[in-house]
Design a protein around this motif. Structure first.
Motif, PDB file in Angstrom:
ATOM      1  N   LEU A 111     -16.016   0.522 -76.357  1.00 15.33           N
ATOM      2  CA  LEU A 111     -16.962  -0.505 -76.795  1.00 15.33           C
ATOM      3  C   LEU A 111     -17.487  -0.205 -78.194  1.00 15.33           C
ATOM      4  O   LEU A 111     -17.670  -1.119 -79.005  1.00 15.33           O
ATOM      5  N   TYR A 114     -14.972  -1.383 -80.737  1.00 13.96           N
ATOM      6  CA  TYR A 114     -15.042  -2.831 -80.923  1.00 13.96           C
ATOM      7  C   TYR A 114     -16.251  -3.204 -81.777  1.00 13.96           C
ATOM      8  O   TYR A 114     -16.148  -4.033 -82.680  1.00 13.96           O
ATOM      9  N   ILE A 121     -19.444  -8.941 -83.587  1.00 13.28           N
ATOM     10  CA  ILE A 121     -18.953  -8.625 -82.243  1.00 13.28           C
ATOM     11  C   ILE A 121     -20.097  -8.087 -81.391  1.00 13.28           C
ATOM     12  O   ILE A 121     -20.311  -8.541 -80.262  1.00 13.28           O
ATOM     13  N   GLY A 125     -21.880  -9.881 -78.165  1.00 14.44           N
ATOM     14  CA  GLY A 125     -21.958  -9.160 -76.894  1.00 14.44           C
ATOM     15  C   GLY A 125     -23.387  -9.029 -76.398  1.00 14.44           C
ATOM     16  O   GLY A 125     -23.664  -9.228 -75.211  1.00 14.44           O
ATOM     17  N   ILE A 151     -20.064  -7.581 -71.222  1.00 17.59           N
ATOM     18  CA  ILE A 151     -19.579  -7.224 -72.568  1.00 17.59           C
ATOM     19  C   ILE A 151     -18.055  -7.317 -72.604  1.00 17.59           C
ATOM     20  O   ILE A 151     -17.477  -7.852 -73.559  1.00 17.59           O
ATOM     21  N   LEU A 152     -17.387  -6.809 -71.577  1.00 18.63           N
ATOM     22  CA  LEU A 152     -15.923  -6.894 -71.531  1.00 18.63           C
ATOM     23  C   LEU A 152     -15.447  -8.352 -71.535  1.00 18.63           C
ATOM     24  O   LEU A 152     -14.461  -8.692 -72.213  1.00 18.63           O
ATOM     25  N   LEU A 155     -15.801  -9.709 -75.016  1.00 18.64           N
ATOM     26  CA  LEU A 155     -14.726  -9.195 -75.870  1.00 18.64           C
ATOM     27  C   LEU A 155     -13.408  -9.921 -75.577  1.00 18.64           C
ATOM     28  O   LEU A 155     -12.659 -10.259 -76.503  1.00 18.64           O
ATOM     29  N   TYR A 156     -13.145 -10.165 -74.321  1.00 14.51           N
ATOM     30  CA  TYR A 156     -11.934 -10.903 -73.943  1.00 14.51           C
ATOM     31  C   TYR A 156     -11.951 -12.300 -74.555  1.00 14.51           C
ATOM     32  O   TYR A 156     -10.962 -12.765 -75.129  1.00 14.51           O
ATOM     33  N   LEU A 158     -13.504 -13.282 -77.216  1.00 12.75           N
ATOM     34  CA  LEU A 158     -13.276 -13.179 -78.658  1.00 12.75           C
ATOM     35  C   LEU A 158     -11.798 -12.933 -78.986  1.00 12.75           C
ATOM     36  O   LEU A 158     -11.316 -13.363 -80.038  1.00 12.75           O
ATOM     37  N   GLN A 159     -11.092 -12.256 -78.102  1.00 13.53           N
ATOM     38  CA  GLN A 159      -9.684 -11.960 -78.360  1.00 13.53           C
ATOM     39  C   GLN A 159      -8.779 -13.156 -78.105  1.00 13.53           C
ATOM     40  O   GLN A 159      -7.826 -13.384 -78.849  1.00 13.53           O
TER      41      GLN A 159
END
Length: 163
Positions: A111, A114, A121, A125, A151-152, A155-156, A158-159
């Motif tokens: 984390l 990232y 980012i 989050g 948070i995961l 992030l997913y 955003l990807q």
């Protein structure tokens, strides 16, 4: 963490060369105002056979030591959790202590990496985490997803994008 490290090095088990390390939101860039400190106790000389029971023993030994220290207040000991936790208060801040929780350190490093890519980012989050807490959707102890899980997911998103 310095005060806890000093106590651990002196009083806990000097032969094992234990030390405390910060992990979780305060070490990743996804921390919010007033969040707790997550600390793991590691040992340079951890035997391969170290078990959850051994980790519980270390927490109980630390609890006994900290009861003698006026700067620390023991809030709770949760030995039945998947990762046993000693809950403390130090300097007005909540501190959760675990033992040999190396997976949490690796997750925190991920984390942190990232968060270092772009300040937006971490901001995104944190916004997702605060939204989930405000909506009472966050809190593993209450049967909800943890803030780490939110948070995961952020992030997913955003990807892969959200077309």
């Amino acid at each position: 963490i310095q005060a806890l490290n000093a106590i651990i090095k002196e009083d806990l088990d000097p032969e094992r060369h234990c030390f405390a390390k910060l992990f979780g939101s305060m070490s990743t860039g996804f921390g919010t105002k007033g969040c707790d400190f997550d600390v793991v106790i590691l040992s340079a000389n951890t035997p391969e056979s170290e078990s959850t029971e051994d980790n519980k023993d270390v927490l109980m030994k630390l609890r006994k030591i900290l009861l003698e220290k006026p700067d620390f207040e023991i809030k709770n000991v949760i030995l039945t959790a998947r990762v046993p936790i000693l809950k403390l208060e130090y300097g007005g801040r909540d501190v959760d202590v675990s033992v040999n929780n190396e997976k949490a350190l690796k997750n925190s490093r991920l984390l942190h990496a990232y968060a270092q890519l772009d300040p937006l980012i971490a901001e995104f989050g944190i916004a997702v985490k605060l939204w989930a807490k405000d909506a009472q959707l966050c809190g593993a102890k209450d049967g909800h997803l943890s803030s780490y899980a939110f948070i995961l997911m952020a992030l997913y998103f955003l990807q892969v994008g959200g077309d």
